[in-house]
Design a protein around this motif. Structure first.
Motif, PDB file in Angstrom:
ATOM      1  N   ASP A 132     -40.804   7.406  23.279  1.00 40.73           N
ATOM      2  CA  ASP A 132     -40.967   6.184  24.075  1.00 40.73           C
ATOM      3  C   ASP A 132     -39.636   5.778  24.703  1.00 40.73           C
ATOM      4  OD1 ASP A 132     -42.519   3.810  24.925  1.00 40.73           O
ATOM      5  OD2 ASP A 132     -41.129   2.750  23.604  1.00 40.73           O
ATOM      6  N   PHE A 133     -38.545   5.931  23.960  1.00 40.62           N
ATOM      7  CA  PHE A 133     -37.212   5.645  24.507  1.00 40.62           C
ATOM      8  C   PHE A 133     -36.925   6.533  25.715  1.00 40.62           C
ATOM      9  CE2 PHE A 133     -32.922   7.449  24.618  1.00 40.62           C
ATOM     10  CZ  PHE A 133     -32.188   6.338  25.017  1.00 40.62           C
ATOM     11  N   CYS A 134     -37.214   7.814  25.586  1.00 40.30           N
ATOM     12  CA  CYS A 134     -36.961   8.744  26.693  1.00 40.30           C
ATOM     13  C   CYS A 134     -37.713   8.327  27.944  1.00 40.30           C
ATOM     14  CB  CYS A 134     -37.350  10.162  26.291  1.00 40.30           C
ATOM     15  SG  CYS A 134     -36.245  10.923  25.085  1.00 40.30           S
ATOM     16  N   ARG A 135     -38.945   7.934  27.790  1.00 41.81           N
ATOM     17  CA  ARG A 135     -39.741   7.552  28.944  1.00 41.81           C
ATOM     18  C   ARG A 135     -39.220   6.263  29.577  1.00 41.81           C
ATOM     19  NH1 ARG A 135     -45.638   9.437  26.474  1.00 41.81           N
ATOM     20  NH2 ARG A 135     -45.405  11.613  27.121  1.00 41.81           N
ATOM     21  N   LYS A 136     -38.803   5.315  28.757  1.00 40.35           N
ATOM     22  CA  LYS A 136     -38.257   4.076  29.300  1.00 40.35           C
ATOM     23  C   LYS A 136     -36.902   4.303  29.952  1.00 40.35           C
ATOM     24  CE  LYS A 136     -40.734   1.011  26.147  1.00 40.35           C
ATOM     25  NZ  LYS A 136     -40.642   0.093  24.973  1.00 40.35           N
ATOM     26  N   ALA A 137     -36.141   5.270  29.439  1.00 36.65           N
ATOM     27  CA  ALA A 137     -34.813   5.553  29.980  1.00 36.65           C
ATOM     28  C   ALA A 137     -34.850   6.555  31.119  1.00 36.65           C
ATOM     29  CB  ALA A 137     -33.899   6.072  28.862  1.00 36.65           C
ATOM     30  N   GLY A 138     -36.034   7.090  31.431  1.00 35.90           N
ATOM     31  CA  GLY A 138     -36.153   8.048  32.526  1.00 35.90           C
ATOM     32  C   GLY A 138     -35.665   9.440  32.176  1.00 35.90           C
ATOM     33  N   ILE A 139     -35.706   9.807  30.901  1.00 38.62           N
ATOM     34  CA  ILE A 139     -35.275  11.134  30.459  1.00 38.62           C
ATOM     35  C   ILE A 139     -36.504  12.026  30.311  1.00 38.62           C
ATOM     36  CG2 ILE A 139     -34.098  12.444  28.640  1.00 38.62           C
ATOM     37  CD1 ILE A 139     -32.661   9.842  27.884  1.00 38.62           C
ATOM     38  N   ARG A 140     -36.477  13.181  30.917  1.00 38.44           N
ATOM     39  CA  ARG A 140     -37.581  14.120  30.822  1.00 38.44           C
ATOM     40  C   ARG A 140     -37.625  14.737  29.419  1.00 38.44           C
ATOM     41  NH1 ARG A 140     -37.856  20.056  33.733  1.00 38.44           N
ATOM     42  NH2 ARG A 140     -39.955  20.662  33.003  1.00 38.44           N
ATOM     43  N   VAL A 141     -38.764  14.641  28.751  1.00 38.13           N
ATOM     44  CA  VAL A 141     -38.945  15.273  27.447  1.00 38.13           C
ATOM     45  C   VAL A 141     -39.459  16.684  27.674  1.00 38.13           C
ATOM     46  CG1 VAL A 141     -40.107  15.175  25.220  1.00 38.13           C
ATOM     47  CG2 VAL A 141     -39.425  13.052  26.351  1.00 38.13           C
ATOM     48  N   LEU A 142     -38.622  17.674  27.409  1.00 43.52           N
ATOM     49  CA  LEU A 142     -39.033  19.063  27.597  1.00 43.52           C
ATOM     50  C   LEU A 142     -40.070  19.477  26.570  1.00 43.52           C
ATOM     51  CD1 LEU A 142     -35.558  20.675  28.333  1.00 43.52           C
ATOM     52  CD2 LEU A 142     -37.333  20.072  29.978  1.00 43.52           C
ATOM     53  N   GLY A 143     -39.951  18.963  25.356  1.00 38.02           N
ATOM     54  CA  GLY A 143     -40.927  19.315  24.340  1.00 38.02           C
ATOM     55  C   GLY A 143     -40.467  18.940  22.951  1.00 38.02           C
ATOM     56  N   ILE A 144     -41.342  19.230  21.999  1.00 35.48           N
ATOM     57  CA  ILE A 144     -41.105  18.904  20.589  1.00 35.48           C
ATOM     58  C   ILE A 144     -40.976  20.197  19.799  1.00 35.48           C
ATOM     59  CG2 ILE A 144     -42.117  17.850  18.523  1.00 35.48           C
ATOM     60  CD1 ILE A 144     -43.544  15.875  20.352  1.00 35.48           C
ATOM     61  N   VAL A 145     -39.995  20.225  18.908  1.00 32.24           N
ATOM     62  CA  VAL A 145     -39.816  21.341  17.984  1.00 32.24           C
ATOM     63  C   VAL A 145     -40.083  20.842  16.577  1.00 32.24           C
ATOM     64  CG1 VAL A 145     -38.175  22.973  16.981  1.00 32.24           C
ATOM     65  CG2 VAL A 145     -38.130  22.515  19.441  1.00 32.24           C
ATOM     66  N   GLU A 146     -40.924  21.570  15.852  1.00 30.34           N
ATOM     67  CA  GLU A 146     -41.180  21.242  14.453  1.00 30.34           C
ATOM     68  C   GLU A 146     -40.238  22.070  13.588  1.00 30.34           C
ATOM     69  OE1 GLU A 146     -45.308  20.480  12.833  1.00 30.34           O
ATOM     70  OE2 GLU A 146     -44.793  22.279  11.671  1.00 30.34           O
ATOM     71  N   ASN A 147     -39.212  21.421  13.056  1.00 26.07           N
ATOM     72  CA  ASN A 147     -38.227  22.089  12.207  1.00 26.07           C
ATOM     73  C   ASN A 147     -38.683  22.052  10.747  1.00 26.07           C
ATOM     74  OD1 ASN A 147     -35.820  23.487  11.877  1.00 26.07           O
ATOM     75  ND2 ASN A 147     -34.614  21.643  11.548  1.00 26.07           N
ATOM     76  N   MET A 148     -38.143  22.949   9.941  1.00 26.84           N
ATOM     77  CA  MET A 148     -38.497  23.050   8.509  1.00 26.84           C
ATOM     78  C   MET A 148     -40.003  23.214   8.346  1.00 26.84           C
ATOM     79  SD  MET A 148     -35.994  20.196   6.835  1.00 26.84           S
ATOM     80  CE  MET A 148     -34.460  19.722   7.629  1.00 26.84           C
ATOM     81  N   SER A 149     -40.582  23.999   9.223  1.00 26.19           N
ATOM     82  CA  SER A 149     -42.036  24.201   9.225  1.00 26.19           C
ATOM     83  C   SER A 149     -42.373  25.394   8.346  1.00 26.19           C
ATOM     84  CB  SER A 149     -42.515  24.433  10.653  1.00 26.19           C
ATOM     85  OG  SER A 149     -43.902  24.623  10.697  1.00 26.19           O
ATOM     86  N   GLY A 150     -42.586  25.128   7.081  1.00 24.86           N
ATOM     87  CA  GLY A 150     -42.855  26.204   6.138  1.00 24.86           C
ATOM     88  C   GLY A 150     -41.571  26.826   5.627  1.00 24.86           C
ATOM     89  N   PHE A 151     -41.671  27.467   4.478  1.00 25.40           N
ATOM     90  CA  PHE A 151     -40.535  28.155   3.858  1.00 25.40           C
ATOM     91  C   PHE A 151     -40.822  29.651   3.817  1.00 25.40           C
ATOM     92  CE2 PHE A 151     -38.955  30.090  -0.120  1.00 25.40           C
ATOM     93  CZ  PHE A 151     -37.595  30.057   0.156  1.00 25.40           C
ATOM     94  N   VAL A 152     -39.898  30.422   4.368  1.00 28.79           N
ATOM     95  CA  VAL A 152     -40.040  31.872   4.372  1.00 28.79           C
ATOM     96  C   VAL A 152     -39.081  32.456   3.350  1.00 28.79           C
ATOM     97  CG1 VAL A 152     -39.850  33.976   5.732  1.00 28.79           C
ATOM     98  CG2 VAL A 152     -40.733  31.900   6.794  1.00 28.79           C
ATOM     99  N   CYS A 153     -39.620  33.129   2.345  1.00 29.14           N
ATOM    100  CA  CYS A 153     -38.779  33.733   1.314  1.00 29.14           C
ATOM    101  C   CYS A 153     -38.014  34.923   1.902  1.00 29.14           C
ATOM    102  CB  CYS A 153     -39.639  34.200   0.146  1.00 29.14           C
ATOM    103  SG  CYS A 153     -38.699  35.074  -1.153  1.00 29.14           S
TER     104      CYS A 153
END
Length: 342
Positions: A236-257
């Protein structure tokens, strides 16, 4: 105590050409000596500086054209954001920068660490003992590889354990110095690592970089709904500030042994995680980056995880993110053109 003196305190919109000389410390809710409300707000009542601030000259920031000129040689400028702390944003910024740098030896990448109170990028890149070099052209960023450089306030501290106890105006002034005085040179990518939240640093860097053009923001989250709550605010901040949101990254998504290559979900996505949020807010889902304990070890020792474990699931996921970001900003045609020339 920190002995390094920041530049004069500057507001974001209308600072004067010369900062006023104050006769007493600023009160807790001071609007800033150079703001349009200086000397007029409720917080100014009874302040010894009230008359000084009220009479201080106001006007356009004369440094904005200088900043725009300084950043004109940088092709793409990315903000790495997250409303939530503890999602691995600085680690992701480091890995993302390594990923961009690994695309080609000719790809020049810079990282600007504007987490003023908690600079951790120098440690992750093995540059925590470096210092800034000053020349006639400005401050020189610290190079950790032939095509990867860094600027952080950590390089200015007389003692690495010194606390930086600054209010917003001083933080804003330091960010301005990073943009105005650093000789970044010709870069393909400038990755700006920000602190959590939607506060002074975010407003400052967006204001100062607006004229030079921000390619967009990559928003980092973890799968839990507790993290997604704050990430929604960041979008919401990005949209109000006029910053283009390229996308979302889900970090720590699962644990790989690292040994058996088995995967388990440490942080379960109870409400659909980053992918569901991306659909909800109408932005691109850039991918999932799994947990790998070797990433933490690489950051502790200041080594490149990409160099040590290029075939790991985390590296492959990060390179997918790099590819999607390059496509979104229109940079992926370069390699195709090079391939055709060959």
């Amino acid at each position: 105590m920190v002995t390094f003196q920041p530049p004069p305190e500057l507001s974001l919109k209308d600072p004067p050409k010369v900062a006023p000389e104050l006769v007493a410390p600023e009160p807790e809710h001071c609007p800033g000596p150079e703001s349009q409300n200086a000397g007029k707000s409720d917080a100014c009542a009874g302040c010894p500086n009230q008359a000084i601030c009220a009479s201080a000259p106001k006007g356009p920031d004369p440094d904005l054209p200088i900043i725009t000129s300084r950043l004109s040689s940088i092709r793409h400028k990315l903000l790495v954001l997250s409303g939530k702390g503890g999602v691995g944003k600085s680690t992701f910024s480091t890995m993302l920068s390594h990923g961009f740098a690994s695309v080609s030896p000719e790809t020049q990448v810079g990282i600007m660490d504007i987490d003023i109170c908690g600079p951790s990028i120098p440690k992750m890149l093995g540059a925590d003992n470096e210092s800034i070099h000053v020349s006639s052209s400005g401050w020189s960023p610290v190079y950790v590889a032939d095509n990867l450089c860094l600027m952080s306030i950590q390089f200015m501290l007389p003692n690495p354990d010194d606390a930086i106890i600054w209010r917003g105006a001083k933080k804003n002034g330091m960010i301005k110095r990073f943009l105005k005085d650093v000789e970044w040179g010709e870069l393909d990518w400038l990755v700006v690592d920000t602190p959590p939240g939607t506060s002074d640093e975010h407003l400052s860097v967006n204001t100062y970089m607006r004229e030079s053009g921000v390619s967009g923001a990559v928003v980092v989250t973890t799968p839990q709904e507790v993290a997604l709550l704050d990430v929604r605010k960041e979008i919401d901040f990005c949209r109000k500030a006029g910053i283009r949101v390229l996308g979302i990254v889900e970090n720590m998504s699962g644990f790989v042994c690292p040994n058996c290559k088995g995967e388990s979900q440490i942080f379960r996505a109870t409400t659909g995680g980053g992918e569901a949020l991306a659909k909800e807010v109408g932005v691109e889902f850039l991918g999932r980056v799994p947990l790998d304990p070797r990433i933490g070890m690489a950051c502790d020792y200041g080594e490149s995880f990409f160099d040590a474990y290029p075939d790991s699931p985390a590296c492959k996921a990060l390179m997918d993110v790099v590819g999607k970001v390059r496509k979104l900003v229109g940079d992926d045609d370069d390699d195709a053109g090079d391939a055709e020339d060959e």
